[in-house]
Design a protein around this motif. Structure first.
Motif, PDB file in Angstrom:
ATOM      1  N   VAL A  67       0.844  -1.190   0.000  1.00 49.65           N
ATOM      2  CA  VAL A  67       0.000   0.000   0.000  1.00 49.65           C
ATOM      3  C   VAL A  67       0.879   1.240   0.000  1.00 49.65           C
ATOM      4  N   LYS A  68       0.464   2.256  -0.754  1.00 47.66           N
ATOM      5  CA  LYS A  68       1.170   3.535  -0.696  1.00 47.66           C
ATOM      6  C   LYS A  68       0.180   4.673  -0.908  1.00 47.66           C
ATOM      7  N   VAL A  69       0.521   5.806  -0.313  1.00 43.83           N
ATOM      8  CA  VAL A  69      -0.249   7.044  -0.491  1.00 43.83           C
ATOM      9  C   VAL A  69       0.750   8.111  -0.912  1.00 43.83           C
ATOM     10  N   THR A  70       0.410   8.848  -1.968  1.00 43.61           N
ATOM     11  CA  THR A  70       1.276   9.921  -2.440  1.00 43.61           C
ATOM     12  C   THR A  70       0.515  11.244  -2.434  1.00 43.61           C
ATOM     13  N   ASP A  71       1.267  12.341  -2.349  1.00 48.03           N
ATOM     14  CA  ASP A  71       0.673  13.672  -2.324  1.00 48.03           C
ATOM     15  C   ASP A  71       0.570  14.236  -3.745  1.00 48.03           C
ATOM     16  N   PRO A  72       0.072  15.467  -3.897  1.00 54.15           N
ATOM     17  CA  PRO A  72      -0.105  16.044  -5.229  1.00 54.15           C
ATOM     18  C   PRO A  72       1.175  16.154  -6.058  1.00 54.15           C
ATOM     19  N   GLU A  73       2.336  16.148  -5.422  1.00 54.10           N
ATOM     20  CA  GLU A  73       3.606  16.213  -6.147  1.00 54.10           C
ATOM     21  C   GLU A  73       4.250  14.837  -6.278  1.00 54.10           C
ATOM     22  N   ASN A  74       3.450  13.807  -6.016  1.00 49.64           N
ATOM     23  CA  ASN A  74       3.868  12.410  -6.102  1.00 49.64           C
ATOM     24  C   ASN A  74       4.934  12.034  -5.071  1.00 49.64           C
ATOM     25  N   ASP A  75       5.029  12.815  -3.992  1.00 48.11           N
ATOM     26  CA  ASP A  75       5.917  12.459  -2.887  1.00 48.11           C
ATOM     27  C   ASP A  75       5.215  11.427  -2.014  1.00 48.11           C
ATOM     28  N   LEU A  76       5.959  10.465  -1.510  1.00 51.27           N
ATOM     29  CA  LEU A  76       5.413   9.402  -0.681  1.00 51.27           C
ATOM     30  C   LEU A  76       4.993   9.943   0.685  1.00 51.27           C
ATOM     31  N   VAL A  77       3.741   9.672   1.057  1.00 54.62           N
ATOM     32  CA  VAL A  77       3.215  10.091   2.358  1.00 54.62           C
ATOM     33  C   VAL A  77       3.132   8.888   3.296  1.00 54.62           C
ATOM     34  N   PHE A  78       2.784   7.732   2.747  1.00 51.06           N
ATOM     35  CA  PHE A  78       2.622   6.511   3.546  1.00 51.06           C
ATOM     36  C   PHE A  78       2.958   5.315   2.656  1.00 51.06           C
ATOM     37  N   MET A  79       3.627   4.313   3.246  1.00 50.04           N
ATOM     38  CA  MET A  79       3.909   3.091   2.510  1.00 50.04           C
ATOM     39  C   MET A  79       3.981   1.923   3.489  1.00 50.04           C
ATOM     40  N   GLN A  80       3.399   0.813   3.080  1.00 51.09           N
ATOM     41  CA  GLN A  80       3.461  -0.405   3.876  1.00 51.09           C
ATOM     42  C   GLN A  80       3.581  -1.572   2.900  1.00 51.09           C
ATOM     43  N   ASP A  81       4.544  -2.449   3.095  1.00 51.75           N
ATOM     44  CA  ASP A  81       4.759  -3.597   2.213  1.00 51.75           C
ATOM     45  C   ASP A  81       4.350  -4.889   2.893  1.00 51.75           C
ATOM     46  N   ARG A  82       3.675  -5.718   2.116  1.00 51.82           N
ATOM     47  CA  ARG A  82       3.330  -7.082   2.497  1.00 51.82           C
ATOM     48  C   ARG A  82       2.645  -7.186   3.860  1.00 51.82           C
ATOM     49  N   GLU A  83       1.610  -6.389   4.041  1.00 54.40           N
ATOM     50  CA  GLU A  83       0.832  -6.429   5.283  1.00 54.40           C
ATOM     51  C   GLU A  83      -0.590  -6.890   4.976  1.00 54.40           C
ATOM     52  N   GLU A  84      -1.200  -7.576   5.917  1.00 52.03           N
ATOM     53  CA  GLU A  84      -2.573  -8.057   5.757  1.00 52.03           C
ATOM     54  C   GLU A  84      -3.588  -6.938   5.989  1.00 52.03           C
ATOM     55  N   GLU A  85      -3.255  -6.025   6.881  1.00 53.13           N
ATOM     56  CA  GLU A  85      -4.153  -4.905   7.171  1.00 53.13           C
ATOM     57  C   GLU A  85      -3.345  -3.731   7.688  1.00 53.13           C
ATOM     58  N   GLY A  86      -3.960  -2.564   7.633  1.00 55.25           N
ATOM     59  CA  GLY A  86      -3.278  -1.381   8.130  1.00 55.25           C
ATOM     60  C   GLY A  86      -4.159  -0.152   8.005  1.00 55.25           C
ATOM     61  N   SER A  87      -3.654   0.951   8.524  1.00 61.60           N
ATOM     62  CA  SER A  87      -4.386   2.215   8.434  1.00 61.60           C
ATOM     63  C   SER A  87      -3.384   3.362   8.437  1.00 61.60           C
ATOM     64  N   PHE A  88      -3.850   4.515   8.003  1.00 52.35           N
ATOM     65  CA  PHE A  88      -3.005   5.698   7.978  1.00 52.35           C
ATOM     66  C   PHE A  88      -3.857   6.923   8.239  1.00 52.35           C
ATOM     67  N   GLU A  89      -3.215   7.972   8.694  1.00 49.93           N
ATOM     68  CA  GLU A  89      -3.884   9.254   8.893  1.00 49.93           C
ATOM     69  C   GLU A  89      -2.824  10.341   8.899  1.00 49.93           C
ATOM     70  N   PHE A  90      -3.165  11.451   8.298  1.00 50.56           N
ATOM     71  CA  PHE A  90      -2.249  12.578   8.255  1.00 50.56           C
ATOM     72  C   PHE A  90      -3.036  13.835   7.896  1.00 50.56           C
ATOM     73  N   VAL A  91      -2.378  14.969   8.036  1.00 50.27           N
ATOM     74  CA  VAL A  91      -2.961  16.245   7.638  1.00 50.27           C
ATOM     75  C   VAL A  91      -2.327  16.628   6.308  1.00 50.27           C
ATOM     76  N   ALA A  92      -3.155  16.937   5.315  1.00 53.30           N
ATOM     77  CA  ALA A  92      -2.645  17.330   4.002  1.00 53.30           C
ATOM     78  C   ALA A  92      -1.824  18.607   4.135  1.00 53.30           C
ATOM     79  N   LEU A  93      -0.598  18.556   3.647  1.00 56.02           N
ATOM     80  CA  LEU A  93       0.277  19.723   3.702  1.00 56.02           C
ATOM     81  C   LEU A  93       0.214  20.544   2.420  1.00 56.02           C
ATOM     82  N   LYS A  94      -0.458  19.984   1.389  1.00 56.48           N
ATOM     83  CA  LYS A  94      -0.572  20.663   0.089  1.00 56.48           C
ATOM     84  C   LYS A  94      -2.000  20.506  -0.430  1.00 56.48           C
TER      85      LYS A  94
END
Length: 153
Positions: A67-94
């Motif tokens: 899983v990965k989440v990227t911002d409007p400039e395609n910078d990585l915000v969150f990444m998790q490899d080979r996991e069965e479940e997960g969650s993320f939270e952040f405040v948009a900086l852009k």
């Protein structure tokens, strides 16, 4: 007295109906991801807006996912490899498009069935709260509870 009981009964049923509608509107999504495939979704967020999501592999092979989440400039915000479940939270900086990708590219055998949610919250910059890359501990606890409720649904 019977009119009063009838009104109380109607109010209770209306409340239950509203709760059920709210739960139904906040459900996540389910999809299948074939071997060597990636599926991406996006949300348009404003600077200072909360972004959060969760995922869970229901079945398929080792039940692992990238899983990965990227911002409007395609910078990585969150990444998790080979996991069965997960969650993320952040405040948009852009301002702009945030992309959430579910990736089954490290397997060539198993299709995965995945349940996920990807949501935007309220802006916090106008509320006079401190904006940082991550929430404060109280906000994080509330956000985690909220994500847990979404994933239960």
């Amino acid at each position: 007295k019977s009119n009063r009981n009838l009104m109380m009964f109607a109010k209770n049923w209306l409340l239950i109906l509203l709760i059920l509608i709210a739960i139904d509107l906040n459900k996540g999504f389910e999809l299948s991801i074939s071997p060597s495939q990636e599926k991406c979704f996006h949300q348009i967020a404003s600077e200072g807006q909360k972004v959060f999501g969760s995922y869970s592999v229901i079945y398929g092979g080792k039940k692992d996912l990238n899983v990965k989440v990227t911002d409007p400039e395609n910078d990585l915000v969150f990444m998790q490899d080979r996991e069965e479940e997960g969650s993320f939270e952040f405040v948009a900086l852009k301002n702009g498009r945030y992309e959430f990708c579910l990736n089954n590219q490290k397997t060539s055998v198993s299709t995965k069935r995945v349940s996920f949610s990807f949501h935007l919250g309220h802006e916090i910059k106008n509320a006079g709260l401190h904006i940082s890359k991550h929430f404060g501990s109280l906000e994080k606890a509330v956000g985690t509870a909220e994500i847990g409720i979404y994933s239960i649904q």
